[in-house]
Enzyme design. Structure first.
Site, mmCIF file in Angstrom:
data_model
loop_
_atom_site.group_PDB
_atom_site.id
_atom_site.type_symbol
_atom_site.label_atom_id
_atom_site.label_comp_id
_atom_site.label_asym_id
_atom_site.label_seq_id
_atom_site.Cartn_x
_atom_site.Cartn_y
_atom_site.Cartn_z
ATOM 1 N N LYS A 132 0.831 -1.212 0.000
ATOM 2 C CA LYS A 132 0.000 0.000 0.000
ATOM 3 C C LYS A 132 0.864 1.261 0.000
ATOM 4 C CE LYS A 132 -4.369 -1.673 1.779
ATOM 5 N NZ LYS A 132 -5.422 -1.563 2.759
ATOM 6 N N LYS A 213 -5.125 -8.042 -6.427
ATOM 7 C CA LYS A 213 -6.363 -8.283 -5.680
ATOM 8 C C LYS A 213 -7.462 -7.289 -6.063
ATOM 9 C CE LYS A 213 -7.514 -7.232 -1.119
ATOM 10 N NZ LYS A 213 -7.180 -6.937 0.229
ATOM 11 N N LYS A 216 -11.325 -2.384 -2.879
ATOM 12 C CA LYS A 216 -12.350 -1.339 -2.931
ATOM 13 C C LYS A 216 -11.773 0.053 -3.181
ATOM 14 C CE LYS A 216 -13.219 -2.449 1.738
ATOM 15 N NZ LYS A 216 -11.900 -2.400 2.360
HETATM 16 N N1 AQP Z 1 -10.458 -9.383 -3.247
HETATM 17 C C1 AQP Z 1 -10.570 -10.024 -2.098
HETATM 18 N N2 AQP Z 1 -10.600 -11.378 -2.083
HETATM 19 C C2 AQP Z 1 -10.719 -12.069 -0.914
HETATM 20 N N3 AQP Z 1 -10.781 -11.473 0.290
HETATM 21 C C3 AQP Z 1 -10.754 -10.119 0.319
HETATM 22 N N4 AQP Z 1 -10.813 -9.237 1.325
HETATM 23 C C4 AQP Z 1 -10.770 -7.986 0.833
HETATM 24 N N5 AQP Z 1 -10.681 -8.012 -0.500
HETATM 25 C C5 AQP Z 1 -10.664 -9.337 -0.857
HETATM 26 C C6 AQP Z 1 -10.863 -9.642 2.721
HETATM 27 O O1 AQP Z 1 -11.854 -8.911 3.384
HETATM 28 C C7 AQP Z 1 -11.446 -8.675 4.720
HETATM 29 C C8 AQP Z 1 -11.641 -7.240 5.057
HETATM 30 O O2 AQP Z 1 -10.676 -6.490 4.399
HETATM 31 P P1 AQP Z 1 -10.713 -4.927 4.437
HETATM 32 O O3 AQP Z 1 -11.801 -4.467 3.587
HETATM 33 O O4 AQP Z 1 -10.753 -4.427 5.825
HETATM 34 O O5 AQP Z 1 -9.293 -4.516 3.918
HETATM 35 P P2 AQP Z 1 -8.490 -4.927 2.685
HETATM 36 O O6 AQP Z 1 -8.011 -6.330 2.797
HETATM 37 O O7 AQP Z 1 -7.409 -3.910 2.536
HETATM 38 O O8 AQP Z 1 -9.519 -4.832 1.494
HETATM 39 P P3 AQP Z 1 -9.446 -3.943 0.200
HETATM 40 O O9 AQP Z 1 -10.736 -4.085 -0.535
HETATM 41 O O10 AQP Z 1 -8.197 -4.247 -0.557
HETATM 42 O O11 AQP Z 1 -9.442 -2.505 0.792
HETATM 43 P P4 AQP Z 1 -8.521 -1.300 0.465
HETATM 44 O O12 AQP Z 1 -8.618 -1.096 -1.005
HETATM 45 O O13 AQP Z 1 -9.068 -0.174 1.237
HETATM 46 O O14 AQP Z 1 -7.139 -1.679 0.918
HETATM 47 C C9 AQP Z 1 -9.998 -9.127 4.838
HETATM 48 O O15 AQP Z 1 -9.972 -10.365 5.472
HETATM 49 C C10 AQP Z 1 -9.567 -9.237 3.422
HETATM 50 O O16 AQP Z 1 -8.546 -10.191 3.256
#
Ligand code: AQP
Length: 348
Positions: A132, A213, A216
């Site tokens: 990130k 991945k 969001k």
């Molecule tokens: N694409 C994904 N596939 C499988 N698991 C996912 N998770 C998120 N995206 C995927 C899982 O959801 C949980 C919550 O994650 P989060 O939303 O708090 O943070 P993150 O992992 O950083 O998700 P994002 O969507 O990638 O958010 P941003 O873009 O803000 O960094 C976690 O268990 C995650 O693994």
């Protein structure tokens, strides 16, 4: 929603579940962007399954969201939207304690103590921070200490299990290490949590770049399906998913990441394994495969959206969140005071 008649109802249910000594499961999705199909498959659907066998805590980690820049108005709206989406996706408020992280001041308080028991070396090994921070210009200290706040979120409640996607496994391991270190220094205080990783769907990939991945907070959102996308947008994004040129439907995440991702999405939503999905599509060309995957995603998301539209305008959301705050404040206060006492703070 009609079972949600009275505030005391949730309280009694939660107490009952606690009394029969169920293991506790806890997770949250940061409101850093609109929830995605990855959030649904990798996290929310897992909780929907676990709520049947565990005492479940599901929260909105809004404090985590500001580790990157947010628009305050959008953030506030998204927090409530996400709670409505949790419920629309199948989380039952009578089986889950649902709450907002920032409404409980103990998360940040405990996090400070945990930071003072975490080494720079171990925090620096977090691969999500490395990924990130590469994408940003002004990287905040909060982005670096994020996994320690996450440890606090988990350890405050003595969670037995934390369902996470594969990329967050390392953070749960860090929470375990900090807890273990603290217990050895001050005596038994924290339960050591274990990550729960789904067998299928642990990492849903971006449709326009299946080597990264689906996130969001992706800059363009072109390869990201948001839970509230309309049907036309969903179909367009899936039909334009990047694949390869050999036109053979084979599940092979290394050599065929695009096709494998579509098979993973399909198999997760249909609750079958990826090999079974491969078998189902063996005589399809890529166009027909995409069309059937799109049909499945549309069917799932339209159902969620219908429920969401009912819930977002109901007055039950505040009641659910008040109840969650009441329950979690009690637990978190007790744990924080215990920790403060052990480290020798004030007059605890
Ligand atoms: N694409 C994904 N596939 C499988 N698991 C996912 N998770 C998120 N995206 C995927 C899982 O959801 C949980 C919550 O994650 P989060 O939303 O708090 O943070 P993150 O992992 O950083 O998700 P994002 O969507 O990638 O958010 P941003 O873009 O803000 O960094 C976690 O268990 C995650 O693994």
């Amino acid at each position: 929603v009609n079972i949600l008649k009275k505030k005391s109802y949730y309280y009694i249910i939660n107490k009952k579940r606690k009394c029969i000594n169920m293991k506790r499961v806890l997770t949250g999705l940061q409101p850093s962007g609109e929830l995605t199909l990855g959030s649904l498959i990798g996290s929310i659907s897992q909780m929907v399954k676990y709520q049947e066998e565990y005492e479940s805590f599901m929260f909105v980690p809004d404090m985590h969201a500001i580790t990157v820049k947010q628009d305050p108005k959008l953030l506030k709206e998204r927090i409530i939207k996400n709670v409505a989406l949790y419920i629309a996706c199948g989380l039952d408020p009578s089986k889950n304690t649902i709450y907002i992280q920032s409404e409980n001041l103990y998360h940040a308080n405990l996090s400070w103590v945990l930071e003072c028991h975490t080494y720079i070396g171990e925090a620096s090994r977090m691969t999500q921070f490395k990924d990130k921070s590469k994408k940003q210009e002004n990287v905040t200290v909060g982005l670096f200490t994020y996994p320690i706040l996450m440890a606090s979120d988990i350890l405050l409640y003595d969670a037995d299990y934390v369902p996470v996607g594969i990329d967050q496994k390392q953070h749960v391991e860090l929470a375990r290490n900090i807890a273990d270190r603290f217990n050895k220094m001050y005596g038994d205080t924290f339960k050591l949590p274990e990550p729960l990783i789904p067998e299928v769907g642990a990492k849903i990939m971006d449709l326009s770049d299946p080597t990264k991945k689906m996130s969001k907070s992706d800059a363009t959102g072109k390869g990201v399906i948001y839970l509230l996308d309309d049907e036309k947008t969903i179909r367009k994004k899936i039909m334009s998913a990047v694949t390869d040129s050999d036109n053979k439907v084979i599940y092979d995440p290394i050599n065929k990441p695009g096709i494998s991702n579509l098979l993973t999405i399909y198999s997760s939503l249909k609750k079958i394994d990826a090999k079974k999905a491969e078998e189902h599509f063996k005589d399809y060309n890529y166009g027909n495969l995409k069309k059937e995957v799109a049909d499945t995603v549309v069917e799932t998301l339209l159902d969620i959206q219908n429920k969401y539209n009912e819930i977002i305008n109901s007055d039950k959301l505040n009641e659910i969140l008040d109840n969650g705050r009441e329950i979690t404040e009690k637990i978190a206060k007790e744990k924080t005071y215990e920790v403060f006492k052990k480290v020798g703070f004030g007059r605890y």
